[in-house]
Design a protein around this motif. Structure first.
Motif, PDB file in Angstrom:
ATOM      1  N   ILE A 120      -4.838  -5.640  -4.524  1.00  0.00           N
ATOM      2  CA  ILE A 120      -4.037  -5.443  -3.318  1.00  0.00           C
ATOM      3  C   ILE A 120      -3.325  -6.753  -2.991  1.00  0.00           C
ATOM      4  O   ILE A 120      -3.983  -7.762  -2.712  1.00  0.00           O
ATOM      5  CB  ILE A 120      -4.909  -5.011  -2.134  1.00  0.00           C
ATOM      6  CG1 ILE A 120      -5.731  -3.774  -2.498  1.00  0.00           C
ATOM      7  CG2 ILE A 120      -4.045  -4.745  -0.901  1.00  0.00           C
ATOM      8  CD1 ILE A 120      -6.780  -3.402  -1.466  1.00  0.00           C
ATOM      9  N   ILE A 124       0.836  -7.591   1.911  1.00  0.00           N
ATOM     10  CA  ILE A 124       1.535  -6.357   1.559  1.00  0.00           C
ATOM     11  C   ILE A 124       1.981  -5.623   2.828  1.00  0.00           C
ATOM     12  O   ILE A 124       1.265  -5.599   3.837  1.00  0.00           O
ATOM     13  CB  ILE A 124       0.625  -5.453   0.688  1.00  0.00           C
ATOM     14  CG1 ILE A 124       1.410  -4.231   0.181  1.00  0.00           C
ATOM     15  CG2 ILE A 124      -0.617  -5.026   1.455  1.00  0.00           C
ATOM     16  CD1 ILE A 124       0.614  -3.388  -0.813  1.00  0.00           C
ATOM     17  N   GLN A 125       3.166  -5.033   2.798  1.00  0.00           N
ATOM     18  CA  GLN A 125       3.697  -4.293   3.940  1.00  0.00           C
ATOM     19  C   GLN A 125       2.909  -2.986   4.145  1.00  0.00           C
ATOM     20  O   GLN A 125       2.417  -2.390   3.177  1.00  0.00           O
ATOM     21  CB  GLN A 125       5.169  -3.975   3.723  1.00  0.00           C
ATOM     22  CG  GLN A 125       6.066  -5.201   3.686  1.00  0.00           C
ATOM     23  CD  GLN A 125       6.012  -5.983   4.995  1.00  0.00           C
ATOM     24  OE1 GLN A 125       6.177  -5.425   6.072  1.00  0.00           O
ATOM     25  NE2 GLN A 125       5.759  -7.287   4.904  1.00  0.00           N
ATOM     26  N   ASN A 127       3.645   0.137   4.739  1.00  0.00           N
ATOM     27  CA  ASN A 127       4.070   1.320   3.974  1.00  0.00           C
ATOM     28  C   ASN A 127       3.710   1.198   2.504  1.00  0.00           C
ATOM     29  O   ASN A 127       3.275   2.166   1.868  1.00  0.00           O
ATOM     30  CB  ASN A 127       5.573   1.541   4.128  1.00  0.00           C
ATOM     31  CG  ASN A 127       5.939   2.075   5.506  1.00  0.00           C
ATOM     32  OD1 ASN A 127       5.079   2.586   6.225  1.00  0.00           O
ATOM     33  ND2 ASN A 127       7.206   1.957   5.867  1.00  0.00           N
ATOM     34  N   ASP A 128       3.889  -0.006   1.949  1.00  0.00           N
ATOM     35  CA  ASP A 128       3.531  -0.230   0.550  1.00  0.00           C
ATOM     36  C   ASP A 128       2.020  -0.123   0.362  1.00  0.00           C
ATOM     37  O   ASP A 128       1.547   0.401  -0.652  1.00  0.00           O
ATOM     38  CB  ASP A 128       4.018  -1.608   0.093  1.00  0.00           C
ATOM     39  CG  ASP A 128       5.539  -1.706   0.067  1.00  0.00           C
ATOM     40  OD1 ASP A 128       6.188  -0.654  -0.086  1.00  0.00           O
ATOM     41  OD2 ASP A 128       6.064  -2.822   0.215  1.00  0.00           O
ATOM     42  N   LYS A 129       1.281  -0.619   1.342  1.00  0.00           N
ATOM     43  CA  LYS A 129      -0.180  -0.532   1.282  1.00  0.00           C
ATOM     44  C   LYS A 129      -0.640   0.920   1.324  1.00  0.00           C
ATOM     45  O   LYS A 129      -1.562   1.317   0.594  1.00  0.00           O
ATOM     46  CB  LYS A 129      -0.799  -1.318   2.438  1.00  0.00           C
ATOM     47  CG  LYS A 129      -2.315  -1.456   2.357  1.00  0.00           C
ATOM     48  CD  LYS A 129      -2.827  -2.370   3.459  1.00  0.00           C
ATOM     49  CE  LYS A 129      -4.314  -2.622   3.317  1.00  0.00           C
ATOM     50  NZ  LYS A 129      -4.812  -3.561   4.340  1.00  0.00           N
ATOM     51  N   VAL A 131       1.064   3.537   0.275  1.00  0.00           N
ATOM     52  CA  VAL A 131       1.386   4.145  -1.018  1.00  0.00           C
ATOM     53  C   VAL A 131       0.338   3.765  -2.064  1.00  0.00           C
ATOM     54  O   VAL A 131      -0.157   4.621  -2.811  1.00  0.00           O
ATOM     55  CB  VAL A 131       2.797   3.723  -1.490  1.00  0.00           C
ATOM     56  CG1 VAL A 131       3.034   4.162  -2.934  1.00  0.00           C
ATOM     57  CG2 VAL A 131       3.862   4.304  -0.579  1.00  0.00           C
ATOM     58  N   LEU A 132      -0.027   2.469  -2.092  1.00  0.00           N
ATOM     59  CA  LEU A 132      -1.036   2.015  -3.052  1.00  0.00           C
ATOM     60  C   LEU A 132      -2.378   2.666  -2.766  1.00  0.00           C
ATOM     61  O   LEU A 132      -3.090   3.089  -3.687  1.00  0.00           O
ATOM     62  CB  LEU A 132      -1.152   0.495  -2.993  1.00  0.00           C
ATOM     63  CG  LEU A 132      -2.113  -0.162  -4.002  1.00  0.00           C
ATOM     64  CD1 LEU A 132      -1.728   0.181  -5.436  1.00  0.00           C
ATOM     65  CD2 LEU A 132      -2.142  -1.681  -3.804  1.00  0.00           C
TER      66      LEU A 132
END
Length: 248
Positions: A120, A124-125, A127-129, A131-132
């Motif tokens: 991770i 991290i933003q 929204n990106d977090k 998604v991941l």
């Protein structure tokens, strides 16, 4: 009486504890080594492969009657499927609080160590977090629950149960499951060296044994391996959520 094993395998094995032991040696030892290698190299591709092999093993070794005998059937007692989800989530969150209480954010905390494999990114933003997290959660709720439950609570348990009964078989498959998970946490690779974390490993192995008994109980109550799979998927979802959003 119809045999559990396909005709080819019946020439070499009976469906009993010897076959169960053969399966443990065949799958668990290579898996243990592959997970350790993945922790060192950060290449987790082969873990998916070993889960796939575990998932298809019943279809390789067993006849239609054998697959039914190990629990590859439609679940009954559907309310227990809901309970399986709840118990899986509860146990995963309990392990989070236990790790936080004892080891905070050190690598002696099992979720912290396992979480490093998710890579991770720092900062991290949101929204990106998300998604991941969804990618990891969906993967974690499919591959290991199906692979491990078909293998441990299905093939291994049923072959031992044929010889020693369900209670002892659940202890055996639970022990194999728990000890195999030392490769995931316990024997750890930190700062380019291997360490064995004695007391945290004991807690982790006991926890994995207890959760395997929970998975077996869900299989028993639903009369289907899918009960165990659903409980395992819920446990993985809770664990991954804690790693992404609860750890410091």
């Amino acid at each position: 009486m119809a045999k559990e094993l396909k005709p080819f395998w019946s020439n070499y094995f009976d469906f009993n504890w010897k076959f169960g032991l053969f399966l443990i040696l065949l799958i668990c030892i290579p898996r243990f080594i592959l997970v350790l290698n993945a922790n060192e190299t950060a290449n987790y591709g082969y873990i998916g492969l070993i889960m796939m092999v575990s998932a298809i093993a019943p279809f390789i070794f067993l006849s239609k009657n054998g697959r039914k005998a190990i629990g590859l059937t439609t679940p009954k007692n559907r309310h227990w499927l809901v309970l399986a989800i709840l118990w899986g989530l509860i146990f995963s969150v309990f392990l989070y609080f236990l790790g936080e209480l004892l080891y905070k954010d050190s690598f002696e905390n099992w979720y912290v160590y396992i979480g490093k494999s998710y890579n991770i990114p720092t900062g991290i933003q949101p929204n990106d977090k998300l998604v991941l997290f969804l990618i990891m959660a969906i993967t974690g709720m499919i591959f290991s629950p199906i692979g491990e439950e078909f293998f441990f609570r299905g093939l291994v348990h049923s072959s031992f149960a044929k010889s020693v009964g369900n209670t002892k078989a659940s202890i055996i498959d639970g022990s194999a499951f728990a000890l195999t998970h030392i490769s995931h946490f316990g024997l750890v690779y930190i700062q380019e060296e291997w360490r064995f974390l004695t007391f945290p490993t004991l807690i982790w192995v006991l926890s994995m044994f207890l959760v395997s008994i929970l998975f077996y109980r869900c299989r028993q109550k639903t009369t289907s391996l899918w009960g165990a799979v659903i409980c395992h998927a819920a446990f993985n979802l809770g664990m991954i959520y804690c790693i992404f959003y609860a750890l410091n």
